[in-house]
Motif scaffolding. Structure first.
Motif, short mmCIF file in Angstrom:
data_model
loop_
_atom_site.label_atom_id
_atom_site.label_comp_id
_atom_site.label_asym_id
_atom_site.label_seq_id
_atom_site.Cartn_x
_atom_site.Cartn_y
_atom_site.Cartn_z
N UNK A 52 -4.50 2.02 8.63
CA UNK A 52 -5.13 3.32 8.40
C UNK A 52 -4.14 4.32 7.83
N UNK A 53 -2.90 4.29 8.34
CA UNK A 53 -1.90 5.22 7.81
C UNK A 53 -1.30 4.70 6.50
N UNK A 54 -1.24 3.37 6.35
CA UNK A 54 -0.77 2.78 5.10
C UNK A 54 -1.67 3.21 3.94
N UNK A 55 -2.97 3.22 4.16
CA UNK A 55 -3.92 3.58 3.11
C UNK A 55 -3.68 5.01 2.60
N UNK A 56 -3.05 5.84 3.44
CA UNK A 56 -2.74 7.21 3.05
C UNK A 56 -1.38 7.31 2.35
N UNK A 57 -0.73 6.14 2.17
CA UNK A 57 0.56 6.13 1.49
C UNK A 57 1.74 6.29 2.42
N UNK A 58 1.55 6.00 3.71
CA UNK A 58 2.62 6.16 4.69
C UNK A 58 3.64 5.01 4.57
N UNK A 59 4.86 5.34 4.18
CA UNK A 59 5.91 4.33 3.97
C UNK A 59 6.34 3.71 5.30
N UNK A 60 6.34 4.50 6.37
CA UNK A 60 6.72 3.97 7.68
C UNK A 60 5.77 2.83 8.09
N UNK A 61 4.48 3.02 7.89
CA UNK A 61 3.50 1.98 8.24
C UNK A 61 3.74 0.73 7.41
N UNK A 62 4.03 0.93 6.13
CA UNK A 62 4.32 -0.22 5.26
C UNK A 62 5.54 -0.98 5.76
N UNK A 63 6.60 -0.24 6.12
CA UNK A 63 7.82 -0.88 6.62
C UNK A 63 7.57 -1.66 7.91
N UNK A 64 6.72 -1.10 8.78
CA UNK A 64 6.40 -1.79 10.03
C UNK A 64 5.71 -3.12 9.75
N UNK A 65 4.76 -3.12 8.84
CA UNK A 65 4.06 -4.36 8.49
C UNK A 65 5.00 -5.34 7.79
N UNK A 66 5.89 -4.81 6.95
CA UNK A 66 6.86 -5.66 6.27
C UNK A 66 7.76 -6.36 7.28
N UNK A 67 8.31 -5.60 8.23
CA UNK A 67 9.21 -6.18 9.22
C UNK A 67 8.48 -7.17 10.14
N UNK A 68 7.21 -6.94 10.34
CA UNK A 68 6.44 -7.81 11.23
C UNK A 68 6.13 -9.15 10.58
N UNK A 69 5.86 -9.14 9.26
CA UNK A 69 5.34 -10.36 8.62
C UNK A 69 6.24 -10.97 7.55
N UNK A 70 7.21 -10.24 7.01
CA UNK A 70 7.96 -10.76 5.86
C UNK A 70 8.75 -12.02 6.20
N UNK A 71 9.37 -12.06 7.39
CA UNK A 71 10.15 -13.24 7.76
C UNK A 71 9.25 -14.46 7.91
N UNK A 72 8.03 -14.25 8.38
CA UNK A 72 7.10 -15.36 8.54
C UNK A 72 6.68 -15.92 7.18
N UNK A 73 6.44 -15.02 6.23
CA UNK A 73 6.12 -15.47 4.87
C UNK A 73 7.30 -16.25 4.30
N UNK A 74 8.50 -15.73 4.52
CA UNK A 74 9.72 -16.41 4.04
C UNK A 74 9.85 -17.80 4.66
N UNK A 121 0.08 -22.52 6.88
CA UNK A 121 0.34 -21.13 6.49
C UNK A 121 -0.24 -20.18 7.52
N UNK A 122 -1.45 -20.44 7.95
CA UNK A 122 -2.10 -19.59 8.96
C UNK A 122 -1.26 -19.53 10.23
N UNK A 123 -0.80 -20.70 10.70
CA UNK A 123 -0.03 -20.76 11.94
C UNK A 123 1.29 -20.01 11.81
N UNK A 124 2.00 -20.24 10.70
CA UNK A 124 3.30 -19.61 10.51
C UNK A 124 3.18 -18.09 10.46
N UNK A 125 2.13 -17.59 9.82
CA UNK A 125 1.97 -16.15 9.68
C UNK A 125 1.57 -15.46 10.98
N UNK A 126 0.75 -16.12 11.78
CA UNK A 126 0.09 -15.39 12.86
C UNK A 126 0.36 -15.91 14.27
N UNK A 127 1.26 -16.91 14.42
CA UNK A 127 1.57 -17.39 15.77
C UNK A 127 3.07 -17.40 16.00
#
Length: 200
Positions: A19-41, A194-200
């Motif tokens: 909800x805050x990302x949709x408003x252009x909030x960089x902090x929210x983007x960074x939180x999602x990045x830190x949460x999921x980027x390593x899993x994608x990697x 992919x599903x397991x790596x991203x979300x478990x």
């Protein structure tokens, strides 16, 4: 009785961030990045041949999320949105970068039916059921520890107190559960992995 799926706590946290990302909030983007980027990697490095390509892929995925932030439905699962973008960009990278044509053809053949976002949204829900079916095969106490940790987001300390066991025992149960799940998932499609790596 319905089996628990992805952590409701995680879903609610992601929903607030979106909800805050949709408003252009960089902090929210960074939180999602830190949460999921390593899993994608972690998933991508197993299938792409060059670490720099993987880093580029991760950056591209999250830049796509930033560019499309206004299109995200905050009332729906961010996991599904991330899964769709990740799958489609990995498909593109496979076409361009992976030299093992048998592996590329296998990947493209398995994922082609889900290149459409609507079909992929339906598949996302079925993937959760596949993983839950495998989780159900764990011994009862190990399954309970795993679900408390992954589905409810409870810390190892709190699980130990709730189940009246040592924290080390909780850690052992989680390690054994993850080892079993990874072994079983090797029999599954790229989509399930992919599903397991991203979300478990």
């Amino acid at each position: 009785m319905n089996k628990p799926g992805l952590s409701e706590k995680n879903k609610n946290t992601d929903q607030k961030l979106v909800k805050t990302l949709k408003k252009g909030d960089v902090f929210a983007f960074n939180e999602l990045f830190h949460k999921y980027s390593q899993k994608v990697y972690n998933f991508s490095i197993k299938h792409l041949e060059n670490e720099e390509d993987v880093k580029d892929l991760v950056q591209e995925i999250f830049m796509k999320i930033w560019d499309k932030r206004k299109e995200i439905d905050a009332n729906k699962s961010f996991n599904g949105f991330l899964f769709t973008i990740t799958l489609n960009l990995i498909r593109n990278y496979f076409r361009k970068k992976v030299k093992d044509r048998k592996l590329v053809n296998k990947w493209l053949e398995e994922t082609e039916p889900y290149s459409d976002s609507t079909k992929l949204s339906i598949e996302f829900r079925s993937l959760e059921k596949v993983v839950n079916t495998i989780v159900e095969q764990l011994p009862p106490k190990r399954r309970m520890v795993f679900r408390l940790s992954r589905n409810e987001g409870i810390s190892n300390d709190d699980i130990a107190r709730r189940m009246n066991i040592q924290k080390k025992t909780v850690e052992n149960h989680l390690n054994l559960a993850l080892r079993y799940l990874r072994e079983r998932l090797q029999e599954q499609s790229f989509l399930v992995i992919l599903f397991f790596v991203l979300f478990y």
